[in-house]
Scaffold this active site. Structure first.
Site, PDB file in Angstrom:
ATOM      1  N   ARG A  42       0.840  -1.196   0.000  1.00 11.87           N
ATOM      2  CA  ARG A  42       0.000   0.000   0.000  1.00 11.87           C
ATOM      3  C   ARG A  42       0.881   1.254   0.000  1.00 11.87           C
ATOM      4  O   ARG A  42       1.716   1.426   0.883  1.00 11.87           O
ATOM      5  CB  ARG A  42      -0.894   0.000   1.236  1.00 11.87           C
ATOM      6  CG  ARG A  42      -2.053   0.971   1.051  1.00 11.87           C
ATOM      7  CD  ARG A  42      -2.660   1.402   2.342  1.00 11.87           C
ATOM      8  NE  ARG A  42      -3.184   0.301   3.126  1.00 11.87           N
ATOM      9  CZ  ARG A  42      -4.169   0.453   3.998  1.00 11.87           C
ATOM     10  NH1 ARG A  42      -4.745   1.622   4.150  1.00 11.87           N
ATOM     11  NH2 ARG A  42      -4.569  -0.558   4.720  1.00 11.87           N
ATOM     12  N   THR A  68      -0.725   7.619  -1.255  1.00 12.77           N
ATOM     13  CA  THR A  68      -2.029   7.521  -1.937  1.00 12.77           C
ATOM     14  C   THR A  68      -2.939   6.478  -1.264  1.00 12.77           C
ATOM     15  O   THR A  68      -4.141   6.458  -1.515  1.00 12.77           O
ATOM     16  CB  THR A  68      -1.847   7.097  -3.403  1.00 12.77           C
ATOM     17  OG1 THR A  68      -1.283   5.776  -3.405  1.00 12.77           O
ATOM     18  CG2 THR A  68      -0.924   8.036  -4.152  1.00 12.77           C
ATOM     19  N   ASP A  99       1.395 -12.474  10.111  1.00 16.97           N
ATOM     20  CA  ASP A  99       2.206 -12.638  11.327  1.00 16.97           C
ATOM     21  C   ASP A  99       1.883 -13.948  12.017  1.00 16.97           C
ATOM     22  O   ASP A  99       2.778 -14.619  12.552  1.00 16.97           O
ATOM     23  CB  ASP A  99       1.952 -11.478  12.295  1.00 16.97           C
ATOM     24  CG  ASP A  99       2.697 -10.218  11.880  1.00 16.97           C
ATOM     25  OD1 ASP A  99       3.609 -10.316  11.037  1.00 16.97           O
ATOM     26  OD2 ASP A  99       2.351  -9.141  12.380  1.00 16.97           O
ATOM     27  N   ASP A 130      -3.320 -10.271  12.635  1.00 14.40           N
ATOM     28  CA  ASP A 130      -2.604 -10.210  11.362  1.00 14.40           C
ATOM     29  C   ASP A 130      -2.317 -11.629  10.875  1.00 14.40           C
ATOM     30  O   ASP A 130      -1.508 -12.350  11.475  1.00 14.40           O
ATOM     31  CB  ASP A 130      -1.302  -9.422  11.546  1.00 14.40           C
ATOM     32  CG  ASP A 130      -0.629  -9.168  10.207  1.00 14.40           C
ATOM     33  OD1 ASP A 130      -0.431  -7.996   9.868  1.00 14.40           O
ATOM     34  OD2 ASP A 130      -0.287 -10.147   9.504  1.00 14.40           O
TER      35      ASP A 130
HETATM   36  N1  URA Z   1      -5.073  -8.343   7.229  1.00 15.76           N
HETATM   37  C1  URA Z   1      -4.896  -9.143   8.311  1.00 15.76           C
HETATM   38  O1  URA Z   1      -3.970  -9.933   8.352  1.00 15.76           O
HETATM   39  N2  URA Z   1      -5.784  -9.050   9.319  1.00 15.76           N
HETATM   40  C2  URA Z   1      -6.830  -8.202   9.305  1.00 15.76           C
HETATM   41  O2  URA Z   1      -7.605  -8.181  10.259  1.00 15.76           O
HETATM   42  C3  URA Z   1      -6.981  -7.376   8.171  1.00 15.76           C
HETATM   43  C4  URA Z   1      -6.089  -7.471   7.145  1.00 15.76           C
END
Ligand code: URA
Length: 210
Positions: free
Chosen positions: A104, A108, A204, A201
């Site tokens: 990302r 922008t 992760d 995440d």
């Molecule tokens: N990406 C992720 O890994 N977790 C989220 O909650 C949103 C996007």
């Protein structure tokens, strides 16, 4: 308008709940994601076309039905999408694999592609794009757009573990021809674009990077 297919098989729901728990270790998260991917691949391939194949059993000749797995491409949105691949390949071992990397742009906030590698003959393939989390939907919509622009596959489906209503809306607006397969539709996004209640995440948790 594309359809949202909720994969509500009890085994899928059970494993998803265990994965969501913050105590789930990297090891068990990864293992359950693998199992879930296999179960979800089973559902997403439900309407795949079958071809006749003449075979011989120990008793006699017959015409059986087979899927042409080699015509399928799984396209992983890096990096978390890779967590889906091994489990799905249990069901469709002949599938080809593509990867799309997007980041990302901090100014922008739009997704920018940094990696795009696909198998050949994509125009003849049915494609399943995979990413565990459909959050804002911006990356997924951009990845599908790149795929359409560069390869024009025969068909595209999108598979995730969790979808936020915001992500579904973005995808359906951008790609009304792409059905979404998910194990759950969660409540909403937080201010940082994370899904609530979600599972944190996904990258992760799969790779143990946090
Ligand atoms: N990406 C992720 O890994 N977790 C989220 O909650 C949103 C996007």
């Amino acid at each position: 308008m594309s359809q949202v297919h909720l994969i509500d098989h009890p085994l899928v729901q059970h494993k998803l709940t265990l994965m969501r728990r913050k105590e789930a270790s990297t090891n068990s998260f990864r293992r359950m994601l693998g199992e879930l991917s296999t179960l979800m691949a089973y559902e997403i391939t439900r309407d795949f076309p079958l071809q006749d194949l003449e075979i011989e059993t120990p008793m006699e000749k017959m015409v059986g039905k087979v899927i042409d797995g080699k015509k399928l491409a799984l396209v992983s949105i890096l990096r978390a999408g890779n967590g889906f691949l091994d489990g799905m390949l249990n069901v469709v071992p002949g599938a080809r694999i593509g990867h799309i990397g997007l980041y990302r742009d901090p100014e922008t906030l739009q997704p920018v592609e940094y990696y795009f590698k696909m198998p050949d003959n994509m125009g003849e393939r049915d494609v399943i794009v995979v990413d565990p989390m459909l959050a804002t939907g911006n990356s997924a919509a951009a990845a599908v757009q790149q795929l359409k622009d560069k390869c024009a596959p025969k068909s595209i489906k999108f598979m995730c573990l969790l979808a936020a209503p915001e992500g579904i809306k973005t995808m359906q607006a951008a790609h009304p021809d792409v059905d979404i397969y998910t194990a759950a539709v969660d409540r909403q996004l937080n201010d940082h674009g994370y899904i609530l209640p979600g599972l944190g995440d996904a990258g992760d948790r799969i790779f143990g990077t946090k």
